[in-house]
Design a protein around this motif. Structure first.
Motif, PDB file in Angstrom:
ATOM      1  N   ASN A   1       4.173  -0.739  -2.876  1.00  0.00           N
ATOM      2  CA  ASN A   1       5.387  -0.900  -2.067  1.00  0.00           C
ATOM      3  C   ASN A   1       5.216  -2.094  -1.122  1.00  0.00           C
ATOM      4  N   THR A   2       5.209  -3.274  -1.715  1.00  0.00           N
ATOM      5  CA  THR A   2       4.905  -4.483  -0.935  1.00  0.00           C
ATOM      6  C   THR A   2       5.981  -4.764   0.118  1.00  0.00           C
ATOM      7  N   THR A   3       7.210  -4.368  -0.160  1.00  0.00           N
ATOM      8  CA  THR A   3       8.275  -4.557   0.845  1.00  0.00           C
ATOM      9  C   THR A   3       7.936  -3.808   2.125  1.00  0.00           C
ATOM     10  N   ALA A   4       7.565  -2.526   1.966  1.00  0.00           N
ATOM     11  CA  ALA A   4       7.256  -1.722   3.156  1.00  0.00           C
ATOM     12  C   ALA A   4       5.989  -2.241   3.855  1.00  0.00           C
ATOM     13  N   ILE A   5       5.016  -2.673   3.069  1.00  0.00           N
ATOM     14  CA  ILE A   5       3.789  -3.204   3.672  1.00  0.00           C
ATOM     15  C   ILE A   5       4.122  -4.419   4.545  1.00  0.00           C
ATOM     16  N   GLU A   6       4.922  -5.332   3.996  1.00  0.00           N
ATOM     17  CA  GLU A   6       5.313  -6.514   4.779  1.00  0.00           C
ATOM     18  C   GLU A   6       6.131  -6.104   5.997  1.00  0.00           C
ATOM     19  N   PHE A   7       7.002  -5.106   5.800  1.00  0.00           N
ATOM     20  CA  PHE A   7       7.846  -4.636   6.898  1.00  0.00           C
ATOM     21  C   PHE A   7       6.989  -4.089   8.049  1.00  0.00           C
ATOM     22  N   TYR A   8       6.068  -3.171   7.740  1.00  0.00           N
ATOM     23  CA  TYR A   8       5.275  -2.567   8.817  1.00  0.00           C
ATOM     24  C   TYR A   8       4.325  -3.587   9.449  1.00  0.00           C
ATOM     25  N   ARG A   9       3.779  -4.475   8.642  1.00  0.00           N
ATOM     26  CA  ARG A   9       2.927  -5.525   9.233  1.00  0.00           C
ATOM     27  C   ARG A   9       3.739  -6.385  10.204  1.00  0.00           C
ATOM     28  N   SER A  10       5.001  -6.650   9.841  1.00  0.00           N
ATOM     29  CA  SER A  10       5.825  -7.497  10.716  1.00  0.00           C
ATOM     30  C   SER A  10       6.075  -6.833  12.063  1.00  0.00           C
ATOM     31  N   LEU A  11       5.902  -5.501  12.102  1.00  0.00           N
ATOM     32  CA  LEU A  11       6.102  -4.761  13.357  1.00  0.00           C
ATOM     33  C   LEU A  11       4.810  -4.585  14.143  1.00  0.00           C
ATOM     34  N   GLY A  12       3.693  -5.007  13.552  1.00  0.00           N
ATOM     35  CA  GLY A  12       2.423  -4.891  14.266  1.00  0.00           C
ATOM     36  C   GLY A  12       1.462  -3.865  13.714  1.00  0.00           C
ATOM     37  N   TYR A  13       1.902  -3.046  12.742  1.00  0.00           N
ATOM     38  CA  TYR A  13       0.974  -2.107  12.107  1.00  0.00           C
ATOM     39  C   TYR A  13      -0.109  -2.914  11.382  1.00  0.00           C
ATOM     40  N   GLN A  14      -1.351  -2.431  11.479  1.00  0.00           N
ATOM     41  CA  GLN A  14      -2.459  -3.118  10.821  1.00  0.00           C
ATOM     42  C   GLN A  14      -3.056  -2.239   9.734  1.00  0.00           C
ATOM     43  N   ASP A  15      -3.566  -2.879   8.675  1.00  0.00           N
ATOM     44  CA  ASP A  15      -4.192  -2.139   7.580  1.00  0.00           C
ATOM     45  C   ASP A  15      -5.335  -1.296   8.141  1.00  0.00           C
ATOM     46  N   TYR A  16      -5.417  -0.030   7.714  1.00  0.00           N
ATOM     47  CA  TYR A  16      -6.431   0.859   8.276  1.00  0.00           C
ATOM     48  C   TYR A  16      -7.267   1.542   7.205  1.00  0.00           C
ATOM     49  N   ALA A  17      -6.635   2.193   6.207  1.00  0.00           N
ATOM     50  CA  ALA A  17      -7.383   2.907   5.170  1.00  0.00           C
ATOM     51  C   ALA A  17      -6.744   2.647   3.817  1.00  0.00           C
ATOM     52  N   LEU A  18      -7.530   2.782   2.781  1.00  0.00           N
ATOM     53  CA  LEU A  18      -7.015   2.617   1.422  1.00  0.00           C
ATOM     54  C   LEU A  18      -7.335   3.900   0.651  1.00  0.00           C
ATOM     55  N   ALA A  19      -6.317   4.662   0.255  1.00  0.00           N
ATOM     56  CA  ALA A  19      -6.530   5.869  -0.549  1.00  0.00           C
ATOM     57  C   ALA A  19      -6.748   5.448  -1.999  1.00  0.00           C
ATOM     58  N   MET A  20      -7.693   6.099  -2.679  1.00  0.00           N
ATOM     59  CA  MET A  20      -7.982   5.759  -4.077  1.00  0.00           C
ATOM     60  C   MET A  20      -7.878   7.012  -4.925  1.00  0.00           C
ATOM     61  N   GLU A  21      -7.659   6.853  -6.233  1.00  0.00           N
ATOM     62  CA  GLU A  21      -7.481   8.013  -7.102  1.00  0.00           C
ATOM     63  C   GLU A  21      -7.939   7.695  -8.519  1.00  0.00           C
ATOM     64  N   ILE A  22      -8.257   8.757  -9.266  1.00  0.00           N
ATOM     65  CA  ILE A  22      -8.377   8.683 -10.721  1.00  0.00           C
ATOM     66  C   ILE A  22      -7.462   9.778 -11.263  1.00  0.00           C
ATOM     67  N   MET A  23      -6.483   9.426 -12.077  1.00  0.00           N
ATOM     68  CA  MET A  23      -5.562  10.423 -12.624  1.00  0.00           C
ATOM     69  C   MET A  23      -6.235  11.143 -13.791  1.00  0.00           C
ATOM     70  N   PRO A  24      -5.961  12.459 -13.952  1.00  0.00           N
ATOM     71  CA  PRO A  24      -6.543  13.175 -15.086  1.00  0.00           C
ATOM     72  C   PRO A  24      -6.113  12.504 -16.394  1.00  0.00           C
ATOM     73  N   GLY A  25      -7.049  12.363 -17.310  1.00  0.00           N
ATOM     74  CA  GLY A  25      -6.721  11.763 -18.598  1.00  0.00           C
ATOM     75  C   GLY A  25      -6.862  10.257 -18.629  1.00  0.00           C
ATOM     76  N   SER A  26      -7.079   9.631 -17.454  1.00  0.00           N
ATOM     77  CA  SER A  26      -7.213   8.180 -17.477  1.00  0.00           C
ATOM     78  C   SER A  26      -8.630   7.809 -17.888  1.00  0.00           C
ATOM     79  N   LYS A  27      -8.800   6.634 -18.478  1.00  0.00           N
ATOM     80  CA  LYS A  27     -10.096   6.200 -18.945  1.00  0.00           C
ATOM     81  C   LYS A  27     -10.995   5.838 -17.761  1.00  0.00           C
ATOM     82  N   THR A  28     -12.255   6.305 -17.783  1.00  0.00           N
ATOM     83  CA  THR A  28     -13.159   5.940 -16.706  1.00  0.00           C
ATOM     84  C   THR A  28     -14.307   5.095 -17.254  1.00  0.00           C
TER      85      THR A  28
END
Ligand SMILES: CC(C)(COP(=O)(O)OP(=O)(O)OC[C@H]1O[C@@H](n2cnc3c(N)ncnc32)[C@H](O)[C@@H]1OP(=O)(O)O)[C@@H](O)C(=O)NCCC(=O)NCCS
Length: 147
Positions: free
Chosen positions: A120-147
């Motif tokens: 959601n790059t629009t929202a990321i740019e939007f919140y950054r423009s308001l002063g929000y700073q990157d803090y955490a990155l959630a990561m995932e592996i979906m069931p059935g995906s190749k590892t």
């Protein structure tokens, strides 16, 4: 279009649930989330949130509701769960004006947090423009995906 400085706000009530549920459904698609919930299911979830710890604010221009925000306040944090601007009203300063109302008139001074999907790059740019700073990155592996 009218100036966003004319944006008015009020807390949402039961009469606003249908609109919020419909917009929640659009928000899920706009942000690229895979949540399959229907509008009636989203309405029920929202009802539960609003009798619990969440509050919703509606923003309007010339008596037309153009945006909503859903947030939760804890002892040390204000967590913005959803912010949605009507699709035909975007990129005209309404989101920024709504956030200013929340930050200046409604929210006490606390740590402000929001979670945004990486795609959601629009929202990321939007919140950054308001002063929000990157803090955490959630990561995932979906069931059935190749590892
Ligand atoms: C994210 C959202 C709320 C922004 O609302 P908006 O009213 O369109 O935003 P504004 O017009 O106030 O934009 C303020 C600033 O944000 C940034 N921005 C907003 N949209 C942008 C876009 N599509 N691309 C890049 N930057 C953007 C710009 O810096 C912009 O300032 P500028 O127009 O002077 O360059 C709106 O796009 C939306 O409802 N999206 C769908 C729901 C969603 O993803 N919500 C966030 C996750 S909960």
């Amino acid at each position: 279009m009218r100036e966003p400085s004319e944006l008015l706000h009020r807390f949402a009530g039961d009469q606003d649930l249908d609109l919020q549920a419909e917009w929640n459904h659009q928000l899920i698609r706009d942000e690229g989330h895979c949540n399959p919930m229907t509008v009636p299911e989203l309405k029920k979830r929202l009802e539960g949130w609003l009798v619990g710890e969440y509050k919703a604010v509606l923003f309007s221009l010339a008596n037309e509701v153009v945006a909503y925000a859903l947030y939760r306040e804890t002892s040390d944090e204000l967590y913005l769960r959803q912010l949605f601007v009507s699709r035909d009203r975007r990129r005209k300063g309404i989101g920024r004006a709504a956030m200013k109302i929340l930050m200046v008139q409604i929210w006490p001074k606390k740590r402000l947090t929001v979670e945004v999907l990486c795609k959601n790059t629009t929202a990321i740019e939007f919140y950054r423009s308001l002063g929000y700073q990157d803090y955490a990155l959630a990561m995932e592996i979906m069931p059935g995906s190749k590892t």
